[in-house]
Design a protein around this motif. Structure first.
Motif, PDB file in Angstrom:
ATOM      1  N   ASN A 260       0.807  -1.218   0.000  1.00 36.17           N
ATOM      2  CA  ASN A 260       0.000   0.000   0.000  1.00 36.17           C
ATOM      3  C   ASN A 260       0.843   1.272   0.000  1.00 36.17           C
ATOM      4  OD1 ASN A 260      -2.640   1.044  -0.150  1.00 36.17           O
ATOM      5  ND2 ASN A 260      -2.703   1.477   2.042  1.00 36.17           N
ATOM      6  N   LYS A 261       2.078   1.170  -0.460  1.00 37.35           N
ATOM      7  CA  LYS A 261       2.926   2.368  -0.540  1.00 37.35           C
ATOM      8  C   LYS A 261       2.406   3.310  -1.616  1.00 37.35           C
ATOM      9  CE  LYS A 261       6.144   0.420  -3.959  1.00 37.35           C
ATOM     10  NZ  LYS A 261       7.541   0.001  -4.249  1.00 37.35           N
ATOM     11  N   MET A 262       2.765   4.581  -1.498  1.00 36.90           N
ATOM     12  CA  MET A 262       2.424   5.549  -2.523  1.00 36.90           C
ATOM     13  C   MET A 262       3.102   5.173  -3.835  1.00 36.90           C
ATOM     14  SD  MET A 262       2.761   9.184  -0.494  1.00 36.90           S
ATOM     15  CE  MET A 262       2.397  10.083  -2.018  1.00 36.90           C
ATOM     16  N   ALA A 263       2.397   5.342  -4.934  1.00 35.48           N
ATOM     17  CA  ALA A 263       3.018   5.129  -6.235  1.00 35.48           C
ATOM     18  C   ALA A 263       4.200   6.079  -6.376  1.00 35.48           C
ATOM     19  CB  ALA A 263       2.005   5.371  -7.340  1.00 35.48           C
ATOM     20  N   GLY A 264       5.321   5.555  -6.805  1.00 42.09           N
ATOM     21  CA  GLY A 264       6.522   6.363  -6.953  1.00 42.09           C
ATOM     22  C   GLY A 264       7.429   6.358  -5.750  1.00 42.09           C
ATOM     23  N   ARG A 265       6.997   5.747  -4.646  1.00 41.96           N
ATOM     24  CA  ARG A 265       7.847   5.690  -3.450  1.00 41.96           C
ATOM     25  C   ARG A 265       9.074   4.817  -3.708  1.00 41.96           C
ATOM     26  NH1 ARG A 265       9.728   1.312   0.153  1.00 41.96           N
ATOM     27  NH2 ARG A 265      10.211   2.315   2.149  1.00 41.96           N
ATOM     28  N   VAL A 266      10.227   5.297  -3.267  1.00 35.06           N
ATOM     29  CA  VAL A 266      11.476   4.536  -3.361  1.00 35.06           C
ATOM     30  C   VAL A 266      12.073   4.446  -1.965  1.00 35.06           C
ATOM     31  CG1 VAL A 266      13.811   4.461  -4.317  1.00 35.06           C
ATOM     32  CG2 VAL A 266      11.906   5.269  -5.735  1.00 35.06           C
ATOM     33  N   GLY A 267      12.435   3.261  -1.559  1.00 28.15           N
ATOM     34  CA  GLY A 267      13.019   3.059  -0.240  1.00 28.15           C
ATOM     35  C   GLY A 267      14.520   2.938  -0.282  1.00 28.15           C
ATOM     36  N   ASP A 268      15.064   2.172   0.647  1.00 33.64           N
ATOM     37  CA  ASP A 268      16.518   2.073   0.772  1.00 33.64           C
ATOM     38  C   ASP A 268      17.145   1.065  -0.174  1.00 33.64           C
ATOM     39  OD1 ASP A 268      15.128   0.131   2.480  1.00 33.64           O
ATOM     40  OD2 ASP A 268      17.130  -0.501   3.088  1.00 33.64           O
ATOM     41  N   SER A 269      16.376   0.087  -0.638  1.00 36.56           N
ATOM     42  CA  SER A 269      16.971  -1.046  -1.356  1.00 36.56           C
ATOM     43  C   SER A 269      17.790  -0.666  -2.589  1.00 36.56           C
ATOM     44  CB  SER A 269      15.887  -2.053  -1.736  1.00 36.56           C
ATOM     45  OG  SER A 269      15.292  -2.593  -0.584  1.00 36.56           O
ATOM     46  N   PRO A 270      17.369   0.302  -3.407  1.00 33.86           N
ATOM     47  CA  PRO A 270      18.195   0.639  -4.569  1.00 33.86           C
ATOM     48  C   PRO A 270      19.223   1.734  -4.308  1.00 33.86           C
ATOM     49  CG  PRO A 270      16.136   1.807  -4.727  1.00 33.86           C
ATOM     50  CD  PRO A 270      16.074   0.991  -3.449  1.00 33.86           C
ATOM     51  N   ALA A 284      30.599  -6.316   3.141  1.00 40.42           N
ATOM     52  CA  ALA A 284      29.490  -6.316   2.192  1.00 40.42           C
ATOM     53  C   ALA A 284      28.232  -6.438   3.018  1.00 40.42           C
ATOM     54  CB  ALA A 284      29.601  -7.482   1.214  1.00 40.42           C
ATOM     55  N   ALA A 285      27.258  -5.552   2.798  1.00 39.14           N
ATOM     56  CA  ALA A 285      26.068  -5.533   3.640  1.00 39.14           C
ATOM     57  C   ALA A 285      24.812  -5.312   2.811  1.00 39.14           C
ATOM     58  CB  ALA A 285      26.181  -4.437   4.701  1.00 39.14           C
ATOM     59  N   SER A 286      23.735  -5.981   3.217  1.00 39.29           N
ATOM     60  CA  SER A 286      22.422  -5.800   2.615  1.00 39.29           C
ATOM     61  C   SER A 286      21.411  -5.646   3.748  1.00 39.29           C
ATOM     62  CB  SER A 286      22.045  -6.999   1.741  1.00 39.29           C
ATOM     63  OG  SER A 286      20.720  -6.873   1.246  1.00 39.29           O
ATOM     64  N   ALA A 287      20.523  -4.672   3.609  1.00 38.51           N
ATOM     65  CA  ALA A 287      19.621  -4.316   4.704  1.00 38.51           C
ATOM     66  C   ALA A 287      18.171  -4.645   4.372  1.00 38.51           C
ATOM     67  CB  ALA A 287      19.741  -2.823   5.016  1.00 38.51           C
ATOM     68  N   THR A 288      17.384  -4.765   5.430  1.00 37.50           N
ATOM     69  CA  THR A 288      15.948  -4.972   5.306  1.00 37.50           C
ATOM     70  C   THR A 288      15.267  -4.359   6.516  1.00 37.50           C
ATOM     71  OG1 THR A 288      14.179  -6.641   5.314  1.00 37.50           O
ATOM     72  CG2 THR A 288      16.257  -7.279   6.329  1.00 37.50           C
ATOM     73  N   GLY A 289      14.188  -3.634   6.282  1.00 38.70           N
ATOM     74  CA  GLY A 289      13.514  -3.005   7.410  1.00 38.70           C
ATOM     75  C   GLY A 289      12.716  -1.795   6.957  1.00 38.70           C
ATOM     76  N   GLN A 290      12.586  -0.836   7.842  1.00 38.38           N
ATOM     77  CA  GLN A 290      11.833   0.379   7.539  1.00 38.38           C
ATOM     78  C   GLN A 290      12.709   1.311   6.702  1.00 38.38           C
ATOM     79  OE1 GLN A 290      10.763   0.620  11.868  1.00 38.38           O
ATOM     80  NE2 GLN A 290       8.820   1.336  11.048  1.00 38.38           N
ATOM     81  N   GLY A 291      12.462   1.281   5.392  1.00 39.92           N
ATOM     82  CA  GLY A 291      13.375   1.867   4.430  1.00 39.92           C
ATOM     83  C   GLY A 291      13.726   3.313   4.643  1.00 39.92           C
ATOM     84  N   GLU A 292      12.740   4.137   5.006  1.00 43.25           N
ATOM     85  CA  GLU A 292      13.010   5.561   5.170  1.00 43.25           C
ATOM     86  C   GLU A 292      14.059   5.807   6.250  1.00 43.25           C
ATOM     87  OE1 GLU A 292       9.676   5.440   2.567  1.00 43.25           O
ATOM     88  OE2 GLU A 292      10.140   4.292   4.358  1.00 43.25           O
ATOM     89  N   VAL A 293      13.997   5.038   7.322  1.00 52.16           N
ATOM     90  CA  VAL A 293      14.970   5.190   8.397  1.00 52.16           C
ATOM     91  C   VAL A 293      16.342   4.694   7.955  1.00 52.16           C
ATOM     92  CG1 VAL A 293      15.593   4.436  10.729  1.00 52.16           C
ATOM     93  CG2 VAL A 293      13.256   5.122  10.224  1.00 52.16           C
ATOM     94  N   PHE A 294      16.395   3.619   7.193  1.00 51.55           N
ATOM     95  CA  PHE A 294      17.672   3.108   6.706  1.00 51.55           C
ATOM     96  C   PHE A 294      18.323   4.090   5.734  1.00 51.55           C
ATOM     97  CE2 PHE A 294      16.248  -0.519   8.838  1.00 51.55           C
ATOM     98  CZ  PHE A 294      17.222  -1.498   8.855  1.00 51.55           C
ATOM     99  N   VAL A 295      17.497   4.836   4.989  1.00 50.94           N
ATOM    100  CA  VAL A 295      18.040   5.884   4.124  1.00 50.94           C
ATOM    101  C   VAL A 295      18.610   7.016   4.970  1.00 50.94           C
ATOM    102  CG1 VAL A 295      17.463   7.644   2.413  1.00 50.94           C
ATOM    103  CG2 VAL A 295      16.507   5.342   2.195  1.00 50.94           C
ATOM    104  N   ARG A 296      17.832   7.492   5.934  1.00 49.36           N
ATOM    105  CA  ARG A 296      18.274   8.617   6.767  1.00 49.36           C
ATOM    106  C   ARG A 296      19.524   8.268   7.564  1.00 49.36           C
ATOM    107  NH1 ARG A 296      13.504   9.006  10.376  1.00 49.36           N
ATOM    108  NH2 ARG A 296      14.748  10.571  11.478  1.00 49.36           N
ATOM    109  N   GLY A 297      19.632   7.016   7.958  1.00 44.72           N
ATOM    110  CA  GLY A 297      20.778   6.600   8.756  1.00 44.72           C
ATOM    111  C   GLY A 297      21.941   6.074   7.947  1.00 44.72           C
TER     112      GLY A 297
END
Length: 372
Positions: A260-270, A284-297
């Protein structure tokens, strides 16, 4: 007169000697090894320590609400373990045949993208307008090369498109229709939107719509928010990390995002440094979780920087980011982080995280329940 002056200082010297002796007798705090800091363990995770050693490749299948033994039947447990194990074997085959760490993480993530249990590729969640928009990234540790796609709607395997961006363009990130067209021009299989459809993800969208109609925020709780359908409880973003024979590191991450994310939303994965990072000599690290926070951090890059500039080992660095820095920003999730010696860390602050690893000797380990 001089003798009398000296005698006046004798009581003072005697008192000082007594104080020093008393202090020396008191118990002293234990010293810490150079380059480490004291850390507080996160919920149920204990002190930071490596998950395993001798690892050549690890994968994760997302962090979120946990699969629980008492609520999970044997068939569902087996499906998750088989999905993780298949990805590990796909990546290990590449490494065993002399392939690069980049090729290994691509193979592992492709396997997870093709498995409808996981929120990437075939099993991607729905956006608010009942569509699918997928993100992925790849990074090579030897030269910090990276490639990513965001918001693709017709690429069967977004991780392969991300690798092509890295290897065939001067860019790092392509988005939307341009990324779809680039993938098609370069021979990647394309699909229509109904390819990604699964009943479990549709049920989750309907539940999210109902919750938001009752005043709850769309996507509340992160990439795996609020879903109760079978196959949804613990799944989210997928990722892989690897080290090859040349000690070159690589990482890759792929996701369908948040239900149910907004169309056009991009998180941390890319995003390099947020969802994915690889640098030879550090991690080498790969993350999973609340994307907006992983971007900010700047989650994954911060792990690498703590190793390189802070003198941390991989377990301590990953623990600090997941359990301290990101939780302070209000987010939960997890990472898999692998150093060049094959030491793996897999901390998570959410209820659970699906992950597994394969060792140089071929041992395959999968973990789907908290505390395994």
């Amino acid at each position: 007169m001089r003798v009398r002056s000296r005698l006046r200082f004798l009581p003072v010297l005697t008192a000082l000697v007594a104080v020093v002796a008393t202090l020396a007798a008191l118990p002293q705090p234990a010293s810490e090894p150079a380059g480490t800091t004291a850390v507080t363990a996160g919920p149920g995770r204990g002190a930071p320590r490596p998950e395993a050693t001798g690892v050549v490749l690890a994968v994760h299948g997302g962090a979120g609400t946990a699969l629980r033994r008492e609520d999970t039947d044997a068939r569902t447990e087996k499906a998750y373990r088989d999905g993780l194990a298949a990805a590990l074997r796909a990546g290990r085959k590449v490494l065993r045949d002399g392939g690069s760490s980049v090729a290994a993480v691509e193979a592992a993530v492709r396997s997870l993208e093709d498995d409808p249990l996981f929120n990437a590729g075939k099993g991607a969640v729905f956006t608010e307008d009942a569509g699918h928009e997928l993100d992925a990234s790849v990074m090579r540790g030897s030269d910090l090369a990276a490639g990513a796609v965001a918001g693709v709607r017709h690429v069967r395997n977004p991780v392969s498109a991300a690798r092509l961006v890295m290897e065939r363009t001067p860019h790092v990130l392509l988005a939307g229709q341009g990324a779809d067209d680039f993938a098609a021009r370069n021979g990647l299989p394309v699909v229509t939107q109904d390819y990604y459809w699964t009943q479990a993800r549709w049920d989750s969208l309907m539940q999210a719509k109902e919750q938001s109609g009752r005043g709850r925020a769309p996507g509340a709780g992160g990439k795996t928010m609020g879903a109760k359908a079978v196959g949804e409880a613990a799944t989210g973003t997928v990722g892989a990390v690897a080290v090859d024979r040349g000690r070159d590191l690589a990482a890759a991450t792929s996701t369908g995002g948040m239900t149910n994310k907004m169309a056009g939303r991009v998180g941390d994965s890319p995003l390099v440094g947020a969802g994915t990072y690889a640098k030879n000599g550090t991690v080498a690290a790969s993350a999973t979780g609340q994307g907006e926070v992983f971007v900010r951090g700047a989650a994954t890059a911060t792990i690498s920087h703590l190793v390189e500039f802070g003198g941390r080992d991989v377990a301590t660095a990953a623990h600090e980011v997941v359990h301290e820095r990101l939780t302070a920003l209000g987010g939960t999730g997890g990472v898999i982080a692998l150093d060049p010696r094959g030491v793996l860390a897999a901390p998570y602050s959410s209820e659970g995280m699906l992950y597994g690893y394969v060792t140089a000797g071929g041992e395959v380990v999968t973990k789907v329940f908290p505390g395994e």
